[in-house]
Enzyme design. Sequence first.
Site, PDB file in Angstrom:
ATOM      1  N   CYS A   2      40.144  50.325  42.089  1.00  0.00           N
ATOM      2  CA  CYS A   2      40.539  51.483  42.563  1.00  0.00           C
ATOM      3  C   CYS A   2      40.137  51.569  44.001  1.00  0.00           C
ATOM      4  CB  CYS A   2      39.870  52.510  41.546  1.00  0.00           C
ATOM      5  SG  CYS A   2      40.195  52.567  39.916  1.00  0.00           S
ATOM      6  N   LYS A 603      44.190  43.126  44.029  1.00  0.00           N
ATOM      7  CA  LYS A 603      43.685  42.125  44.855  1.00  0.00           C
ATOM      8  C   LYS A 603      42.150  41.890  45.043  1.00  0.00           C
ATOM      9  CE  LYS A 603      44.688  39.400  48.600  1.00  0.00           C
ATOM     10  NZ  LYS A 603      45.038  38.319  48.531  1.00  0.00           N
TER      11      LYS A 603
HETATM   12  O1  M6R Z   1      38.195  38.256  47.382  1.00  0.00           O
HETATM   13  P1  M6R Z   1      37.805  37.149  46.504  1.00  0.00           P
HETATM   14  O2  M6R Z   1      38.053  35.738  47.366  1.00  0.00           O
HETATM   15  O3  M6R Z   1      36.348  37.421  46.111  1.00  0.00           O
HETATM   16  O4  M6R Z   1      38.773  37.075  45.311  1.00  0.00           O
HETATM   17  C1  M6R Z   1      38.518  36.336  44.302  1.00  0.00           C
HETATM   18  C2  M6R Z   1      39.542  36.349  43.274  1.00  0.00           C
HETATM   19  O5  M6R Z   1      39.725  37.633  42.756  1.00  0.00           O
HETATM   20  C3  M6R Z   1      40.943  35.973  44.006  1.00  0.00           C
HETATM   21  O6  M6R Z   1      40.870  34.594  44.523  1.00  0.00           O
HETATM   22  C4  M6R Z   1      42.058  35.734  42.562  1.00  0.00           C
HETATM   23  O7  M6R Z   1      41.719  34.746  41.777  1.00  0.00           O
HETATM   24  C5  M6R Z   1      43.374  35.696  43.525  1.00  0.00           C
HETATM   25  N1  M6R Z   1      44.422  36.489  42.977  1.00  0.00           N
HETATM   26  C6  M6R Z   1      44.109  34.300  42.946  1.00  0.00           C
HETATM   27  O8  M6R Z   1      45.631  34.366  43.663  1.00  0.00           O
END
Ligand code: M6R
Length: 608
Positions: A2, A603
């Site tokens: 959110c 995301k």
């Molecule tokens: O923002 P972050 O790198 O900490 O996010 C980690 C994961 O949520 C992120 O890499 C997620 O696995 C992706 N959507 C994969 O494509």
Amino acid sequence: MCGIFGVVAKKGDIAKKLLIIARRLQYRGYDSLGLATYLDGEIDLRKDMGTVESVVEALKLDNMKGNIGIGQLRWSTFGKPSKINAQPHFACDKDLVGAHNGNIVSFYQTKENLENEGHNIISQNDGEICVHAAEKHYNKTKDMVKGIMGGIKEMEGAFAFICFHKDTPETLYATKMGSSLVIGLGEGENYIASDLPSILPLTNKYVPLNDGEIIEITADTYKIYSAKDGSEIKRDPRVTDLSAEEAVKGKYDYFLTKEIYEQIEATEKLAYGLESDVLDELVDKLANADIAYLVGCGSSFNACNVGSYYLNNLAGVLSIPVIGGRFFEEFKNIKPTDKMVILNVSQSGETKDIINTINFAKPKGFHILGMINVPGSTVERMSEAYAYIGAGIERSVAATKTYTNQVLLFLILAARVGHKKGNISDKEFEELKNEIHNISKLVEKTINDSVDKAKQLAKELSKTDAMSLLGYGITHGVALEGALKIREINYISAEAMYSSEFKHGPLSIVEDGYPVIYIVAPEDKYYVTSHISEVECRDGRPIVIGENIKGLDKHVKPGDYFEIPKSSQLISPILAVIPLQLLALYMSIERGIDPDYPRNLSKTLTVD
Ligand code: M6R
């Protein structure tokens, strides 16, 4: 996840400003959108399920008037996506309206308590609990700061909350209790939002906030209070040089396609920063360490998996990749020494599992380092030293260019640390430097060589609902990343593992035509050939991603060998992920899925 936001202005078009922020926060939540504004003694609350544009059009959100307003984009955690669970929410008497981001883990208990005291809670959404809890204490004190302070004590969870009350229609209130929040300062108007990039078209002047703070802003003032005792906290504003640039698809159908191609430019820019002094602090901290825990989630964890290979082998720093949510469980009894560091790797710099790690480890005395993409993020602010991966804005939920630049930055750091410690000679460092400088050309060639093959294979695999991806040594992280990409945007089972492990059980899944993708680095031919043969002789379908390795092509059928350009062992994982990204993308399109917005995902994951 959110996103919450609010604007208070002396004059002007409130809806326009709220929607500028909403559109820039839409990557965080897409189940529903709501806005609430105040005009002439009435609160106008409009909300519904749908995308930003569909709700704006259906409810005419751009017509909303007033000098104060709040909004929320929802990614469901408590309560199904529905109009009633959409935020903001009214309190009982409709004088107070508010919205939250995060989770109230005491939802059922707090809801029951409030209902027993007569509150009429109409949704299944935990954001409504925040509003009623604040209302309860406001009604006793007639002071919104005290109302929020009291409300916080009724709830357990990690969240941020924003609201305004008809009694004080020129003031916005908010609190940060574990989720991100920032104040923006404009000319005759001020803002609150879940992240800094969302307010950049309106201002570059901001005030960072810490957990445990309550905020009170008018069109030309801001005050911060401790949520513990209500005392005022003085904090000067800062100015960011971040640009308000927004990602656009341009000539591409999807952000994901564009971002795969943007790896050419992103790797080039990062590679040329190899010797930049902006990395000095991080290089020094790593060079001084005996043990580095590399902590990340999802793709960032997969990058840590390749990164640990680099740091162990080039830099001589014992490196352990750890999944974000696991660190404080597994290492809770480890006593940190001055030579232990935790390098938190996070594109957004806001992932809750990473923030939990820092909140646990920092007070214990661990040195906290960061590798991030979004400047000004929480991980940046909590780190002793950090570096940007410089991948630019990534809009697609599936990480591509940020993953690749994380891996490349690990290689750069490991080379610098290894050279500094004398593990790598001047000559070896020069050779590696040349390879790193040449990387964007190899990335470009890999993309161009793989597109048609990936499209063809995507067609052939369009009915497949399971496959395995196997990596070995330096490519294990690539297999993990490829499988995550395929699962994430295709909704099928794609299992990744260490290639020598496959025979220890999973091999039983192999039957006629079962796809097993092998990611092979040049020096690993010996072992991997045996692993491939074990599948080949059981009528499985081995598919190889690797450079032209003599004899390996005999084990796969024509078209099932993705040949990547010749490079060293250290560079090959950076190239090998590209065919997998393309395969995931084209499979997704074949299945009629929008690869940019996979179902159920967000995301940035700022919840537990
Ligand atoms: O923002 P972050 O790198 O900490 O996010 C980690 C994961 O949520 C992120 O890499 C997620 O696995 C992706 N959507 C994969 O494509």
